[in-house]
Scaffold this motif. Structure first.
Motif, mmCIF file in Angstrom:
data_model
loop_
_atom_site.group_PDB
_atom_site.id
_atom_site.type_symbol
_atom_site.label_atom_id
_atom_site.label_comp_id
_atom_site.label_asym_id
_atom_site.label_seq_id
_atom_site.Cartn_x
_atom_site.Cartn_y
_atom_site.Cartn_z
ATOM 1 N N MET A 95 0.887 -1.308 0.098
ATOM 2 C CA MET A 95 0.036 0.046 0.142
ATOM 3 C C MET A 95 0.982 1.416 -0.131
ATOM 4 O O MET A 95 1.827 1.338 0.625
ATOM 5 N N ASP A 96 0.477 2.052 -0.923
ATOM 6 C CA ASP A 96 1.582 3.349 -1.036
ATOM 7 C C ASP A 96 1.030 4.491 0.033
ATOM 8 O O ASP A 96 -0.232 4.299 0.767
ATOM 9 N N GLU A 97 1.768 5.643 0.068
ATOM 10 C CA GLU A 97 1.355 6.486 1.065
ATOM 11 C C GLU A 97 -0.088 7.327 0.719
ATOM 12 O O GLU A 97 -0.635 7.411 1.794
ATOM 13 N N ILE A 98 -0.477 7.535 -0.257
ATOM 14 C CA ILE A 98 -1.787 8.154 -0.724
ATOM 15 C C ILE A 98 -2.766 7.194 -0.422
ATOM 16 O O ILE A 98 -3.751 7.611 0.276
ATOM 17 N N GLY A 99 -2.669 5.971 -0.514
ATOM 18 C CA GLY A 99 -3.843 4.767 -0.234
ATOM 19 C C GLY A 99 -3.871 4.925 1.301
ATOM 20 O O GLY A 99 -4.862 4.709 1.906
ATOM 21 N N GLN A 100 -2.871 4.880 2.114
ATOM 22 C CA GLN A 100 -2.587 4.706 3.449
ATOM 23 C C GLN A 100 -3.392 5.967 3.939
ATOM 24 O O GLN A 100 -4.218 5.560 4.980
ATOM 25 N N LYS A 101 -3.200 7.267 3.427
ATOM 26 C CA LYS A 101 -4.055 8.477 4.051
ATOM 27 C C LYS A 101 -5.276 8.433 3.817
ATOM 28 O O LYS A 101 -6.229 8.561 4.598
ATOM 29 N N LEU A 102 -5.970 7.775 2.640
ATOM 30 C CA LEU A 102 -7.363 7.763 2.366
ATOM 31 C C LEU A 102 -7.846 6.571 3.285
ATOM 32 O O LEU A 102 -8.898 6.811 3.868
#
Length: 306
Positions: free
Chosen positions: A1-8
């Motif tokens: 999971m990348d950073e933008i996906g983690q944030k969402l």
């Protein structure tokens, strides 16, 4: 999971939404939501949908979508490559040529001139016939007494004809005025119910309908007819787009990821969707055919009476 996906994903969990909840609110398929959270953008149907879906996801879970897209711009695919733009321009050019070469359109273009020429010919023919009749009447020998009676009769006939013509003209004007009011397009907007809102359109033409979409704030908007998307785009604040509604359409949907920042106009009529608090919303337009049926019955009745 990348950073933008983690944030969402973190924002979604904080809001208390499950993936099923988010699918119901945004109308984005669950498998695409999972792909966004895992950073698997290749699983989405196209580059354009990556930015649009991320933006809609962010707005729904309460994040600043513009700031998020800017922060992770290098990780998100660019939308609308030059090849897509070139193809769009070529397709529009072909469509324009096809319209210009259509014999039916050419005929309609010159129809007013043909009608005017025919009317002029009819008027000149009537004047010529009247002159011939007048000349023939002057050659007849008519007694003085009979002439006086004839003149009196003509005056009465003209007076009666003039009165009748004036009365018929007045009736036609009243009928025309009433018909214009009955045929005027009206839009009735219901109170928003959750993420849906109904719009009823009275006297909606069968062809030539245009929907103008404007954004007061950044918004992703799509127009759907019979479940098929005919147009979609992400509009920045101050941008607008005019969308052609297919002919003979009686119902269509407008989906907005930011309904409070979206303004709509149908054939120049403002569609006020400001009621309600739902940010993500589906607005369903439905043509009211009751008025058309009633008008047709009334016209048939008047024709029978005449």
């Amino acid at each position: 999971m990348d950073e933008i996906g983690q944030k969402l994903r973190a924002a979604r969990i904080e809001k208390g939404y499950t993936l099923d909840d988010l699918q119901q609110i945004t109308k984005i398929q669950k498998r695409y939501l999972i792909a966004i959270e895992e950073g698997n953008f290749g699983a989405l149907p196209g580059d354009f949908y990556v930015r649009a879906f991320i933006k809609q996801y962010a707005d729904t879970v309460g994040l600043d979508s513009d700031a998020l897209l800017t922060q992770f711009q290098q990780d998100i695919p660019d939308t609308q490559p030059q090849e897509y733009v070139d193809q769009s321009v070529e397709n529009k050019t072909r469509a324009t040529r096809a319209i210009e070469n259509n014999p039916g359109i050419k005929l309609r273009r010159y129809l007013p001139q043909v009608i005017i020429v025919l009317l002029v010919l009819v008027i000149f023919g009537a004047i010529y016939w009247a002159i011939i009749q007048q000349s023939a009447g002057e050659k007849r020998a008519i007694p003085v007494q009979s002439s006086a009676v004839s003149v009196s009769s003509k005056k009465e006939s003209k007076s009666s004809s003039s009165s009748k013509s004036s009365s018929e003209s007045s009736k036609k004007e009243e009928s025309s005025s009433s018909s214009k009011k009955d045929d005027e397009l009206t839009v009735s907007v219901a109170q928003a119910s959750g993420s849906t809102q109904a719009v009823t359109v009275k006297n909606m033409p069968a062809t030539g309908n245009k929907l103008k979409v404007s954004a007061t704030g950044a918004a992703w908007v799509a127009v759907m007819v019979n479940g098929t998307t005919t147009w979609q785009a992400t509009l920045a604040a101050g941008e607008s787009q005019e969308v052609d509604i297919p002919d003979n359409t009686t119902t269509f949907d407008v989906r907005s990821g930011n309904a409070l920042g979206t303004q709509l106009e149908l054939n120049g009529k403002t569609v006020d969707i400001s009621s309600g608090t739902s940010v993500v919303r589906t607005i369903t337009f439905t043509a009211d055919t009751t008025a058309s049926s009633s008008s047709s019955s009334s016209d048939a009745s008047e024709s029978t009476g005449d």
